[in-house]
Design an enzyme around this catalytic site. Sequence first.
Site, PDB file in Angstrom:
ATOM      1  N   HIS A 117       0.858  -1.192   0.000  1.00 41.12           N
ATOM      2  CA  HIS A 117       0.000   0.000   0.000  1.00 41.12           C
ATOM      3  C   HIS A 117       0.891   1.237   0.000  1.00 41.12           C
ATOM      4  CE1 HIS A 117      -2.274   3.189   2.287  1.00 41.12           C
ATOM      5  NE2 HIS A 117      -3.137   2.903   1.339  1.00 41.12           N
ATOM      6  N   HIS A 163       1.618  11.197  -2.138  1.00 40.49           N
ATOM      7  CA  HIS A 163       0.388  11.011  -1.374  1.00 40.49           C
ATOM      8  C   HIS A 163      -0.340  12.347  -1.350  1.00 40.49           C
ATOM      9  CE1 HIS A 163      -1.653   9.225   2.468  1.00 40.49           C
ATOM     10  NE2 HIS A 163      -2.382   9.086   1.377  1.00 40.49           N
TER      11      HIS A 163
END
Length: 559
Positions: A117, A163
């Site tokens: 992830h 991110h």
Amino acid sequence: MWKQTYRVCLCFSRRFNLRTEEAPDEIKRLFAQYSENGIMFLIEVQKEERATRQDAQAIVDSLRELKHLNILLRKGLSFEAFFRYLFGDANPPLSPNQGVHHDMDAPLSHYFIYTGHNSYLTGNQLSSDSSDVPIIKALQRGVRVIELDVWPNSSKDDIDVLHGGTLTPPVQLITCLRSIKEHAFVASEYPVIITFEDHLTPDLQAKVAEMVTQTYGEMLFCPESECLKEFPSRSRSRSSKAATDEEDLGKELPQLEGGDSAAGDSSDSDEEDNNHEEILEDSDKAQQDAVLAYVRLIGIHAVKRKGGLKNYLRINPEKVTRLSLNEQKLEKAVIGHGKDIIRFTQRNLLRIFPKATRIDSSNYNPMIGWRYGAQMVALNMQGHGKSLWLMHGMFRANGGCGYVKKPEFLMKSGPDDEVFDPNAELPVKTTLKVNVYMGDGWYYDFHPTHFDAYSPPDFYTRVGIAGVPADTVMKRTRTLEDNWTPVWNEEFEFPLTVPELALLRIEVNDYDFSEKDDFGGQTCLPVWELRRGIRSVPLHNYEGEKYRSVRLLMRFEFV
């Protein structure tokens, strides 16, 4: 025996007598019984029914490298050599020769897949650097699913990986793609799946399609049709051009809306989402071609349905798809829809990912996904701790190739459409007996005052099972004070109702009366692949890297 001195203050010191490594009494008894018949030891104690004289000779040959040992006596191995074999690298708990041995011809949905992830982050989810380094490390460990969040760069003319909505600095997409190509198959020859969390405009999607195609070329798996009735098998996806060292690269892109939308977030009608078709209708011809080139790269489609979770889990016999749920949604879903999830994962892919509040890159218990057949249980590989240890343990199975065949009971339905229930009371299939004999190696791998400034460590071992709720348990040995080479010689029994989903957890700690116990090593092993008999079990540090010397001597039996 030798002495070790710890200084307490300028005028006072404590001296301890340290014992050298000494074999437990049971090992001495077994040597006396089998010293003249090594083959029978391999067959009767180590349960290697097909052992031959060549196998026994190979053990002797491996010990000849230890030139300081008196290897051979007149009638066989010396006891010191025998003990070194048992406690050495040549006697691991998992077979080093087994390799990939699961059926690899089944569809992709039949496998647990080693999944990461936010694979590009070097640390926490808010401010750590984005880099290709953690991607490379993950691939070197055998991870098969790499996730990249793709965004326009500051000038809107190129693609960055970062991110979104955080302070994480970006890394260029092309850097990540090239590193994946270079390192994809260093640990496993089986396909890598790249997941894009897409936040791009159509023109940048076209640029991604060009980058991917130019970078991977014929390595890239592209489906013949957008509507797949069944996912391809792993062996069918492998390269047929072994002579040129080329391998296939499975490629996965999520819906063009961008992001991993968890089930239940949409409140619209029940029809499957066809947003890319709407984009084509509203775009000019150039953008249509760009989006089509992007869509053609999608190897595994994620269908976003409108409605509640029950609708998301609806099975379309004419089409397979992929669904993503965060850990919280999964925990809620299994309460009322556990059987629906298992039916869904028999043909379709389910990906589980950490909740957004895990900003420290911590992880959830992956067992909650595996129990219900979820193939892609995604963890933060840059994190550390028990959840990741379980992940490492699961994917030590099947030769460490990153694909583990799911148990048959997760893939079948009964005559009345009944499926496996991980919470059901089931009969015991087998009992695993574990004997923790002793440990060694800390004196060589740690500073003398690492565990205690004033004395040798006080070690104890925790051993247990991670699996279905009925099988999950942890037990511990007694604590042995002031001892670098503890000999516990304690036996534990673990009745197992579902051994096919059981992982053996092993952890050593140093007892501390006034503070938190100090960590001394760990490992996690797939129960269904344990070698019976007496084995040398190497331990790993908190980050999952193997120690140079630290190991336990243990015995495994199934009764």
